[in-house]
Write a protein that holds these residues in place. Structure first.
Motif, mmCIF file in Angstrom:
data_model
loop_
_atom_site.group_PDB
_atom_site.id
_atom_site.type_symbol
_atom_site.label_atom_id
_atom_site.label_comp_id
_atom_site.label_asym_id
_atom_site.label_seq_id
_atom_site.Cartn_x
_atom_site.Cartn_y
_atom_site.Cartn_z
ATOM 1 N N ILE A 92 0.851 -1.187 0.000
ATOM 2 C CA ILE A 92 0.000 0.000 0.000
ATOM 3 C C ILE A 92 0.893 1.246 0.000
ATOM 4 N N ASN A 93 0.522 2.224 -0.821
ATOM 5 C CA ASN A 93 1.289 3.473 -0.866
ATOM 6 C C ASN A 93 0.984 4.324 0.359
ATOM 7 N N LEU A 94 2.011 5.034 0.822
ATOM 8 C CA LEU A 94 1.873 5.919 1.970
ATOM 9 C C LEU A 94 2.258 7.345 1.592
ATOM 10 N N ASP A 95 1.679 8.317 2.310
ATOM 11 C CA ASP A 95 2.076 9.721 2.159
ATOM 12 C C ASP A 95 2.557 10.199 3.530
ATOM 13 N N LYS A 96 3.825 9.950 3.810
ATOM 14 C CA LYS A 96 4.386 10.256 5.123
ATOM 15 C C LYS A 96 4.498 11.765 5.365
ATOM 16 N N LYS A 97 4.730 12.527 4.298
ATOM 17 C CA LYS A 97 4.833 13.984 4.435
ATOM 18 C C LYS A 97 3.485 14.587 4.798
ATOM 19 N N LYS A 98 2.439 14.131 4.138
ATOM 20 C CA LYS A 98 1.097 14.622 4.450
ATOM 21 C C LYS A 98 0.717 14.241 5.877
ATOM 22 N N PHE A 99 1.063 13.013 6.254
ATOM 23 C CA PHE A 99 0.778 12.517 7.599
ATOM 24 C C PHE A 99 1.413 13.417 8.657
ATOM 25 N N ALA A 100 2.705 13.730 8.469
ATOM 26 C CA ALA A 100 3.418 14.587 9.430
ATOM 27 C C ALA A 100 2.794 15.971 9.481
ATOM 28 N N LYS A 101 2.414 16.488 8.314
ATOM 29 C CA LYS A 101 1.821 17.835 8.243
ATOM 30 C C LYS A 101 0.456 17.869 8.933
ATOM 31 N N GLU A 102 -0.356 16.843 8.695
ATOM 32 C CA GLU A 102 -1.692 16.793 9.310
ATOM 33 C C GLU A 102 -1.592 16.734 10.832
ATOM 34 N N LEU A 103 -0.628 15.957 11.330
ATOM 35 C CA LEU A 103 -0.434 15.877 12.782
ATOM 36 C C LEU A 103 0.085 17.204 13.333
ATOM 37 N N GLN A 104 1.014 17.822 12.617
ATOM 38 C CA GLN A 104 1.553 19.117 13.043
ATOM 39 C C GLN A 104 0.459 20.175 13.113
ATOM 40 N N ASN A 105 -0.476 20.100 12.181
ATOM 41 C CA ASN A 105 -1.598 21.050 12.185
ATOM 42 C C ASN A 105 -2.450 20.918 13.436
ATOM 43 N N LEU A 106 -2.361 19.746 14.062
ATOM 44 C CA LEU A 106 -3.097 19.515 15.315
ATOM 45 C C LEU A 106 -2.203 19.748 16.534
ATOM 46 N N GLY A 107 -0.953 20.156 16.263
ATOM 47 C CA GLY A 107 -0.009 20.423 17.355
ATOM 48 C C GLY A 107 0.711 19.195 17.846
ATOM 49 N N ILE A 108 0.685 18.128 17.049
ATOM 50 C CA ILE A 108 1.286 16.858 17.452
ATOM 51 C C ILE A 108 2.556 16.596 16.643
ATOM 52 N N SER A 109 3.652 16.346 17.334
ATOM 53 C CA SER A 109 4.913 16.025 16.673
ATOM 54 C C SER A 109 5.237 14.549 16.876
ATOM 55 N N GLN A 110 5.550 13.864 15.774
ATOM 56 C CA GLN A 110 5.937 12.454 15.867
ATOM 57 C C GLN A 110 7.300 12.286 16.533
ATOM 58 N N GLU A 111 8.111 13.327 16.452
ATOM 59 C CA GLU A 111 9.482 13.238 16.953
ATOM 60 C C GLU A 111 9.600 13.600 18.433
ATOM 61 N N SER A 112 8.539 14.151 18.998
ATOM 62 C CA SER A 112 8.579 14.584 20.386
ATOM 63 C C SER A 112 8.849 13.414 21.333
ATOM 64 N N GLU A 113 9.827 13.588 22.209
ATOM 65 C CA GLU A 113 10.160 12.539 23.182
ATOM 66 C C GLU A 113 8.959 12.227 24.073
ATOM 67 N N ALA A 114 8.130 13.236 24.276
ATOM 68 C CA ALA A 114 6.955 13.036 25.130
ATOM 69 C C ALA A 114 5.897 12.167 24.450
ATOM 70 N N ASN A 115 5.864 12.212 23.105
ATOM 71 C CA ASN A 115 4.844 11.459 22.373
ATOM 72 C C ASN A 115 5.289 10.062 21.957
ATOM 73 N N LEU A 116 6.595 9.854 21.865
ATOM 74 C CA LEU A 116 7.105 8.574 21.358
ATOM 75 C C LEU A 116 6.607 7.355 22.147
ATOM 76 N N PRO A 117 6.604 7.408 23.481
ATOM 77 C CA PRO A 117 6.132 6.223 24.219
ATOM 78 C C PRO A 117 4.696 5.839 23.877
ATOM 79 N N ILE A 118 3.811 6.823 23.744
ATOM 80 C CA ILE A 118 2.405 6.510 23.446
ATOM 81 C C ILE A 118 2.266 5.993 22.018
ATOM 82 N N LEU A 119 3.053 6.554 21.089
ATOM 83 C CA LEU A 119 3.008 6.102 19.695
ATOM 84 C C LEU A 119 3.516 4.666 19.577
ATOM 85 N N ASN A 120 4.622 4.370 20.256
ATOM 86 C CA ASN A 120 5.182 3.020 20.220
ATOM 87 C C ASN A 120 4.268 2.006 20.905
ATOM 88 N N ASP A 121 3.703 2.414 22.033
ATOM 89 C CA ASP A 121 2.790 1.510 22.754
ATOM 90 C C ASP A 121 1.566 1.178 21.904
#
Length: 203
Positions: A14-43
């Motif tokens: 399946i094709n992915l759009d990782k840039k759009k994904f990052a932008k959509e999350l950023q628009n909500l104030g969510i960073s994938q790279e944030s150390e605070a968010n990584l544990p919840i994303l990985n879990d």
């Protein structure tokens, strides 16, 4: 000689759009790279928390409504080219190799796929593989070595007889450290349907 092939799912089939994904999350104030968010994303990716708990976390922390979060979260998912389905079906029908799928996939994403593809297509695709491993179901994730060891041990696979195909170098590097042959496929430049051209020397 390769006897077993382990495939990733995203940007392999399946094709992915990782840039759009990052932008959509950023628009909500969510960073994938944030150390605070990584544990919840990985879990969540390992199925250690439910979708309800995952959504509630971002509702509480970022005041993001459930519907907006889910829409942004699924924005990464695009189309599934028919040529790739035909490729894996023909490979499966040939019975030349043991085929496996191993994907860092969470509940929301696979639910979207099942809904978008409909049951017949999803069942046909899944049926091409001897085992269909999604990280939220087996509670492991790439690139941790234990996930590759799990697949090898569960299916009595020999690393040197196994090829792993993934678009993320960190994942293929980890698998290769265990003696597994790898193809770090570059989306947009290579396609899984070119397997026997790109990796002809292995077969």
């Amino acid at each position: 000689m390769i006897k077993n092939i382990i495939f990733d799912f995203g940007d392999i089939f399946i094709n992915l759009d990782k840039k759009k994904f990052a932008k959509e999350l950023q628009n909500l104030g969510i960073s994938q790279e944030s150390e605070a968010n990584l544990p919840i994303l990985n879990d969540y990716e390992m199925g250690l928390i439910s979708t309800e708990e995952f959504v509630a976390f971002f509702e509480a922390k970022f005041n993001v409504p459930k519907e907006k979060l889910i829409k942004a979260w699924n924005s990464i998912l695009l189309d599934f080219p028919e040529k790739r389905l035909k490729f894996i079906q023909e490979l499966s029908e040939s019975n030349k190799y043991r085929l496996f799928l191993l994907s860092n996939t969470n509940d929301l994403h696979i639910s979207w796929v099942k809904n978008d593809w409909k049951l017949a297509l999803y069942t046909a695709f899944k049926g091409c593989f001897e085992q269909f491993y999604l990280t939220h179901e087996i509670h492991l994730r790439k690139p941790n070595l234990n996930i590759y060891e799990f697949v090898l041990n569960e299916n009595n696979l020999i690393a040197e007889e196994t090829l792993f195909i993934d678009d993320t170098k960190e994942n293929t590097d980890a698998a290769n450290s265990l003696g597994i042959h790898v193809w770090n496929l570059i989306p947009g430049q290579e396609d899984v349907t070119e397997l026997f051209v790109k990796k002809e020397f292995l077969f």
